[in-house]
Scaffold this motif. Sequence first.
Motif, mmCIF file in Angstrom:
data_model
loop_
_atom_site.group_PDB
_atom_site.id
_atom_site.type_symbol
_atom_site.label_atom_id
_atom_site.label_comp_id
_atom_site.label_asym_id
_atom_site.label_seq_id
_atom_site.Cartn_x
_atom_site.Cartn_y
_atom_site.Cartn_z
ATOM 1 N N ALA A 1 -6.908 9.864 9.919
ATOM 2 C CA ALA A 1 -5.965 9.346 9.170
ATOM 3 C C ALA A 1 -5.848 9.441 7.753
ATOM 4 O O ALA A 1 -4.734 9.922 7.369
ATOM 5 C CB ALA A 1 -5.695 7.763 9.472
ATOM 6 N N HIS B 1 -0.874 5.236 11.965
ATOM 7 C CA HIS B 1 -2.379 5.614 12.144
ATOM 8 C C HIS B 1 -2.841 4.679 12.982
ATOM 9 O O HIS B 1 -4.196 4.958 13.007
ATOM 10 C CB HIS B 1 -2.622 5.546 10.616
ATOM 11 C CG HIS B 1 -2.342 6.317 9.691
ATOM 12 N ND1 HIS B 1 -1.848 6.144 8.562
ATOM 13 C CD2 HIS B 1 -1.895 7.908 9.617
ATOM 14 C CE1 HIS B 1 -1.333 7.167 7.788
ATOM 15 N NE2 HIS B 1 -1.510 8.287 8.450
ATOM 16 N N GLN C 1 -3.342 12.048 5.108
ATOM 17 C CA GLN C 1 -2.539 11.492 4.186
ATOM 18 C C GLN C 1 -3.158 12.396 2.924
ATOM 19 O O GLN C 1 -2.114 12.836 2.063
ATOM 20 C CB GLN C 1 -2.934 10.123 3.696
ATOM 21 C CG GLN C 1 -2.684 9.155 4.821
ATOM 22 C CD GLN C 1 -2.857 7.747 4.204
ATOM 23 O OE1 GLN C 1 -2.495 7.111 3.167
ATOM 24 N NE2 GLN C 1 -3.799 7.124 4.806
ATOM 25 N N TYR D 1 -3.229 2.916 5.177
ATOM 26 C CA TYR D 1 -2.953 3.267 6.148
ATOM 27 C C TYR D 1 -1.571 2.803 6.564
ATOM 28 O O TYR D 1 -1.006 1.922 5.946
ATOM 29 C CB TYR D 1 -4.034 2.945 7.240
ATOM 30 C CG TYR D 1 -5.342 3.491 6.914
ATOM 31 C CD1 TYR D 1 -5.607 4.825 7.138
ATOM 32 C CD2 TYR D 1 -6.431 2.632 6.739
ATOM 33 C CE1 TYR D 1 -6.876 5.453 6.683
ATOM 34 C CE2 TYR D 1 -7.567 3.095 6.442
ATOM 35 C CZ TYR D 1 -7.885 4.543 6.140
ATOM 36 O OH TYR D 1 -9.245 5.150 6.139
#
Length: 267
Positions: A139, A131, A143, A127
Amino acid sequence: MQIEVNGKKRLIACRTAFEARAQLGNDTDIVILNGFQIDSDCPLTEKDTLTIIRKGTMPAQDELESMMMARHTPAVHKKLKQGRVAIAGLGGLGSNIAVMLARIGVGQLLLVDFDIVEPSNLNRQSYYIRHLGMTKTLALQSQLVEINPFIQIEIRTIRVEVGNVAELFCGYEILCEAFDKPNAKAMLVNTALEKLPDIKIVAASGMAGFASSNLIKTTRPLKRLYVCGDLENGAGIGSGLMAPRVQICAGHQANMILRLLVGMEEI
């Protein structure tokens, strides 16, 4: 001659890979010939597979599929694309495992976690500062979409408990246990073994601190259960969870999942 270029059969008059690149792309494009990126020109033969990738741009879905198929071989890529993997816990193990599985093109991922991203996660979890405060499910999903927008990602922002294990993970062929706490790990593994008789489980135990990375290994204590880690070094005072060993263990889990998806059940 007829060769496959970016997933499509084409008749070309070129004799070499770089001649084909000059005809179909430009000099800065990456060239992958039969699954291998080449830096010097190579002759082409009938039925070769050529992938030409423009730097700095996202290819269309069929072009990306062709590129990954060239890297993995068609048979392996097909099995990965059909794979269904659930990841329970999106911390240092689960977030990194999910990234690896997305990169190799596993077709369907289920991400399960109840928590939010907070500053102490940044030392080992996948992260970023942007985030912070987001749920880990959202989160991480954001990605993975940036890594591979063509896979299916389901998220469940919920705490895993004995009563919901069967409902959450039914329909997935592999369950990846990626919790921090030993009691939660034991609950999930034992419940899944009992209530999901067809699922394979890839779990983890012992990856804290900075002991030798060579102690981390993959074992198979039961027919449907694989455990990665050194089985000894748990988190505690003076032995925290740190990125290197956590990610080594995550790599073991991701690789075992890969092996199971392609039909290799031995460790």
